[in-house]
Write an enzyme that holds these catalytic residues in place. Sequence first.
Site, PDB file in Angstrom:
ATOM      1  N   GLY B  84      -1.742  14.391   0.053  1.00 37.47           N
ATOM      2  CA  GLY B  84      -0.520  14.810  -0.638  1.00 37.47           C
ATOM      3  C   GLY B  84       0.288  13.639  -1.183  1.00 37.47           C
ATOM      4  O   GLY B  84       1.436  13.813  -1.585  1.00 37.47           O
ATOM      5  N   THR B  86      -0.002  11.799  -4.019  1.00 36.17           N
ATOM      6  CA  THR B  86       0.360  11.850  -5.439  1.00 36.17           C
ATOM      7  C   THR B  86       1.476  12.859  -5.689  1.00 36.17           C
ATOM      8  O   THR B  86       2.460  12.561  -6.370  1.00 36.17           O
ATOM      9  CB  THR B  86      -0.886  12.195  -6.281  1.00 36.17           C
ATOM     10  OG1 THR B  86      -1.848  11.152  -6.099  1.00 36.17           O
ATOM     11  CG2 THR B  86      -0.551  12.309  -7.757  1.00 36.17           C
ATOM     12  N   SER B 152      -5.519   3.337   0.095  1.00 31.08           N
ATOM     13  CA  SER B 152      -5.345   2.030   0.751  1.00 31.08           C
ATOM     14  C   SER B 152      -5.661   2.103   2.244  1.00 31.08           C
ATOM     15  O   SER B 152      -4.779   1.948   3.081  1.00 31.08           O
ATOM     16  CB  SER B 152      -3.932   1.487   0.519  1.00 31.08           C
ATOM     17  OG  SER B 152      -2.933   2.466   0.720  1.00 31.08           O
TER      18      SER B 152
END
Lengths: 241, 241
Positions: B84, B86, B152
């Site tokens: 979630g 973005t 990341s």
Amino acid sequence: MYIETSKRSLIKGVSWRFVATTTTIIIVYVFFGRLDLAIAAGVLETFAKIFLYFFHERIWQRIKFGRQRIDPFNLWFTGLPLSGKTTLADAVFSELKKSDIPLERIDSKDIRDVIPNVGFEREERHRHLTRVGHLIKTLQNNSVSSIASFVSPYKESRQVINDMTNNYVEVYVKTSLETCKQRDYKGVYQKALSGELKNFTGISDVYDNPESPHIIIDTDTQSIEQATATIVQFVKKHYMP
Amino acid sequence: MYIETSKRSLIKGVSWRFVATTTTIIIVYVFFGRLDLAIAAGVLETFAKIFLYFFHERIWQRIKFGRQRIDPFNLWFTGLPLSGKTTLADAVFSELKKSDIPLERIDSKDIRDVIPNVGFEREERHRHLTRVGHLIKTLQNNSVSSIASFVSPYKESRQVINDMTNNYVEVYVKTSLETCKQRDYKGVYQKALSGELKNFTGISDVYDNPESPHIIIDTDTQSIEQATATIVQFVKKHYMP
């Protein structure tokens, strides 16, 4: 970039109102010799002008005349290794930075220092420059202009940069291969000729001469000062209001 | 970003002087009933205030009080694929953009669209994020803050981003792997489980849980609106004067 806090704006506004109204009171007193009426006029003026100033500002916010969107440019230096791109781009940057416009200097070496081991093969070079194009585009989204210096030997890479960015200005630093070789203070041409450095532009890799650069600088005949002046003049004329 | 041309400033200045002095003349006339003297006072006022305003501005330029350097932040969303990030980052961006600060939205997908064929192997991911860090740093040099959303997964990549950028704010979008799998509208978890997608974070590649994120969002229990409000509040409190 700085912003002004609300407190500063408020105090500055009160400070000006004090100066302005005191002036009015003095003028009225000098003309009419009645201090009480002069002060009364000053008090009335203070209230009147606080409101008037507010409405004056609101009206001007709707007037579009004279508001210009910052239109960032991308000044792109291309040329053989050691042709003088970095030196020239640095000089132009120092000069344009004086105008206090948002401006970023991007040099091939700095980028390659951040991301080491980027190759010099055709495809790698092209990808590398596409990334640089994206960086410049993102800066332009935020009103920041750029001064970039990259060998950028391939026509198609320069075309991609041109397509990705606005107000692309190509500066071709046209120094003869002979001069570059003579300048070889880094010993890179030597290494390229001996084969130690592969894919070296001008020796073992192609440099596509720019076909229609906006500016051509011949460092064999022009001094850095002359060249800088030419470029700065071009940018100021076309992109700085 | 807009700039105001000299012409606009001049006309606006004259316009205000007209409004201000007319007000003074009317006030003086009402108090003293002498139109000739009121006009004379107005003329004198006009000249006096043009000079006074100039000096008032010059003095305030030397006063540092209330001038704040824009201190850009880097709001970094990390979490599993489909956690979630973005959606949340977009919502926070829309909200913060209202404040009219220089702000850029950077999403993993957009960057990978510009530079295709970036791998998902550990080293490639890390280099990719280092480039993103450089992009954010360059934006920050120009007072632009950023809202970035990237899986990341590795601790060391997030550390590099933290080191490269100022005011790094880590938002850990902590959605359970089960929930992410259920949300699998892109079919990517399916492909990862079948082995079609390699190095898929959470399935065939590691996700190092953030050890000390500034904000943890649990999308299993918090709504987007709640989470957005929490993050916006944090940023406003710490980084927006």
